[in-house]
Write a protein that holds these residues in place. Structure first.
Motif, short mmCIF file in Angstrom:
data_model
loop_
_atom_site.label_atom_id
_atom_site.label_comp_id
_atom_site.label_asym_id
_atom_site.label_seq_id
_atom_site.Cartn_x
_atom_site.Cartn_y
_atom_site.Cartn_z
N ARG A 135 0.77 -1.23 0.07
CA ARG A 135 0.03 0.00 0.07
C ARG A 135 0.93 1.26 0.11
NH1 ARG A 135 -4.14 1.15 4.80
NH2 ARG A 135 -2.12 1.39 5.96
N ARG A 153 1.84 2.18 -10.55
CA ARG A 153 1.00 1.09 -10.42
C ARG A 153 0.39 0.45 -11.71
NH1 ARG A 153 -4.89 3.08 -8.43
NH2 ARG A 153 -4.58 3.53 -10.65
N LEU A 167 -1.58 -0.66 -4.09
CA LEU A 167 -2.75 0.15 -3.79
C LEU A 167 -2.28 1.77 -3.44
CD1 LEU A 167 -3.63 -2.93 -2.88
CD2 LEU A 167 -5.41 -1.81 -1.79
N VAL A 216 -9.64 10.19 -5.65
CA VAL A 216 -10.60 9.22 -5.90
C VAL A 216 -10.66 9.28 -7.55
CG1 VAL A 216 -12.64 7.96 -6.13
CG2 VAL A 216 -11.73 8.80 -3.99
N ASN A 221 -6.64 4.31 -4.68
CA ASN A 221 -7.23 3.10 -3.97
C ASN A 221 -7.58 3.22 -2.51
OD1 ASN A 221 -4.75 1.74 -5.93
ND2 ASN A 221 -6.87 1.38 -6.44
N VAL A 222 -6.97 4.14 -2.00
CA VAL A 222 -7.12 4.41 -0.54
C VAL A 222 -6.89 5.94 -0.22
CG1 VAL A 222 -4.59 3.74 -0.07
CG2 VAL A 222 -6.21 3.63 1.86
N LYS A 260 -13.60 3.70 -0.04
CA LYS A 260 -12.31 3.68 -0.01
C LYS A 260 -11.94 3.49 1.65
CE LYS A 260 -12.01 4.29 -4.21
NZ LYS A 260 -11.73 3.01 -5.15
#
Length: 459
Positions: A135, A153, A167, A216, A221-222, A260
């Motif tokens: 992450r 990514r 992520l 987003v 992703n987070v 998320k």
């Protein structure tokens, strides 16, 4: 059949035969064998570990698995098979390991495209160290709108460059003058204007919601936020709150509405308590958390991501940081050991995260030994870097354990890591998505870690 048609039909037959052979090769079962196995969930190692892999999936696991006669068998001998390791707190686009002041100058001189190329080697080093999923919690470059972590990514996902599954959190969200404000410590208006929500800097609930939506929109992703001060930022104290409770509530509500998870950089106890009450998914660092706050974490099911390696590395190189940062690092280092021991004793959920980028990429596995040295059992440390991380990241249905149907992300550790946890630092076999990334020496890391690489403060 006319003579002229024969070459066409022969070509079709050749193509079909070639496709059939290729399909059989792709479907060939690969069998991994080792003296023992950690399946990611058990309380002890399993002797005589066998994992059957077909394509990118695990098709069987155990000690008495029937091995197909046409399978390719890889016997790794006196090793321990394990799910691929995970790191819940990295910065793959950054390298913050050199002299602090030199770095602040060079970050203004180096093209972001060059930094992106550097990140390719960081991703490779991380993967070859056995970390098949990470992450990535923050990637910002002062004065640049680029989303380098999203690009990295995507390039990995498309097979353009090797690296772990990522992520990403894009720029991260912080307050004006706070830990994520890249203009902090420079003279006012040096960069022409104050950063805004498009750069992750937001004040008040409405701006924070806008920042979440913007990140987003651009591939996060987070969601990552800095809700307290940090060690490697010049304009704040390390443990002061930087979000109000109303801002914290907006951060969590907007992120969870968009499905998320929320990770918050937080050293201070008050900020941590308010973040946990608001419903964040993980506290990153948590250096000054008191036992009452840890109990609240346990009650709420909030994860602790301790990033012990970051503090360890900074303290080992303390003279390369300005005096103000030295004082903050020493204070955080003195507090985090007791905090972590208390968290282990109290049964707080703990996920492995290192803050890689503060220290050289590829040294992530040293976090295991630090956790064990502060009271965690080796088997629990292994779980923290596999199934616990998968649970925190919300991907436990795909990875984190060696089970039928899971993704074939597998590593092999020499010897017995429950007897010597530092064995995790000596990975020699890595498989990701059923493909062997490494079975022997790693790619030399001289290109992956440079003393003059540049970036921004992260933690």
């Amino acid at each position: 059949m006319r003579i002229a048609e024969r070459p066409y039909y022969l070509a079709v037959i050749v193509i079909l035969l070639f496709s059939a052979v290729a399909a059989r090769a792709a479907d060939q079962t690969v069998v991994l064998k080792a003296a023992r196995m950690f399946d990611g969930k058990s309380k002890s190692l399993i002797p005589n570990g066998v994992v059957l892999v077909q394509g990118d999936k695990i098709v069987d696991v155990g000690s008495t698995v029937t091995i197909p006669s046409d399978a390719k068998v890889i016997d790794l001998g006196d090793m321990t098979l394990s799910p691929g390791f995970m790191d819940a707190h990295t910065h793959l686009t950054l390298d913050f390991t050199g002299n602090f002041n030199e770095r602040r100058l060079k970050e203004l001189q180096t093209n972001v495209s060059e930094m992106t190329l550097m990140a390719i080697s960081y991703a490779r080093a991380t993967l070859e160290a056995g970390f098949t999923t990470v992450r990535d919690l923050g990637s910002r470059f002062v004065g640049s709108p680029e989303f380098v972590d999203v690009a990295l990514r995507n390039a990995i996902n498309h097979g353009i460059t090797p690296g772990p599954h990522m992520l990403v959190a894009t720029k991260g969200i912080g307050a004006t003058g706070g830990h994520f404000d890249a203009t902090g410590g420079y003279r006012d208006k040096l960069f022409g204007r104050e950063p805004d929500p498009s750069e992750g800097i937001a004040d008040g609930p409405d701006e924070i919601r806008k920042a979440v939506r913007f990140e987003v929109k651009n591939g996060a992703n987070v969601i990552k936020a800095a809700v307290s001060g940090g060690v490697l930022s010049l304009a704040d104290e390390v443990d002061t709150p930087q979000f109000t409770p109303a801002e914290m509530a907006a951060l969590v509500d907007e992120s969870h509405r968009l499905r998320k998870k929320v990770a918050v950089h937080c050293h201070g106890d008050q900020a941590a308590r308010e973040a946990i009450e608001a419903g964040v998914d993980s506290i990153e660092h948590g250096s000054f958390m008191k036992t009452e706050t840890l109990q609240l974490m346990k009650t709420k099911g909030t994860y602790l991501v301790p990033t012990l390696m970051a503090t360890e590395y900074i303290l080992s190189k303390i003279d390369s940081y300005p005096p103000a940062l030295q004082a903050k690092a020493r204070a955080a280092g003195a507090a985090r050991s007791e905090m972590f021991r208390n968290a282990v004793k109290m049964g707080v959920k703990i996920a492995l995260g290192t803050d890689a980028g503060v220290f050289p990429h590829g040294d992530n596995a040293k976090e295991f030994a630090l956790m064990v040295g502060l009271g965690m059992r080796p088997i629990d440390a292994l779980r923290s870097g596999t199934s616990n991380d998968a649970d925190l990241l919300g991907i436990g249905q795909a990875v984190g354990t060696l089970e039928k149907g899971k993704r074939a992300d597998i590593v092999a550790v020499p010897g017995d890591p429950t007897a010597d946890i530092t064995a995790t630092e000596h990975i020699s076999f890595v498989m990701k998505d059923g493909k062997i990334i490494r079975n022997g020496p790693a790619t030399p890391r001289t290109a992956a870690v440079r003393d003059d690489d540049v970036d921004l403060p992260v933690d």
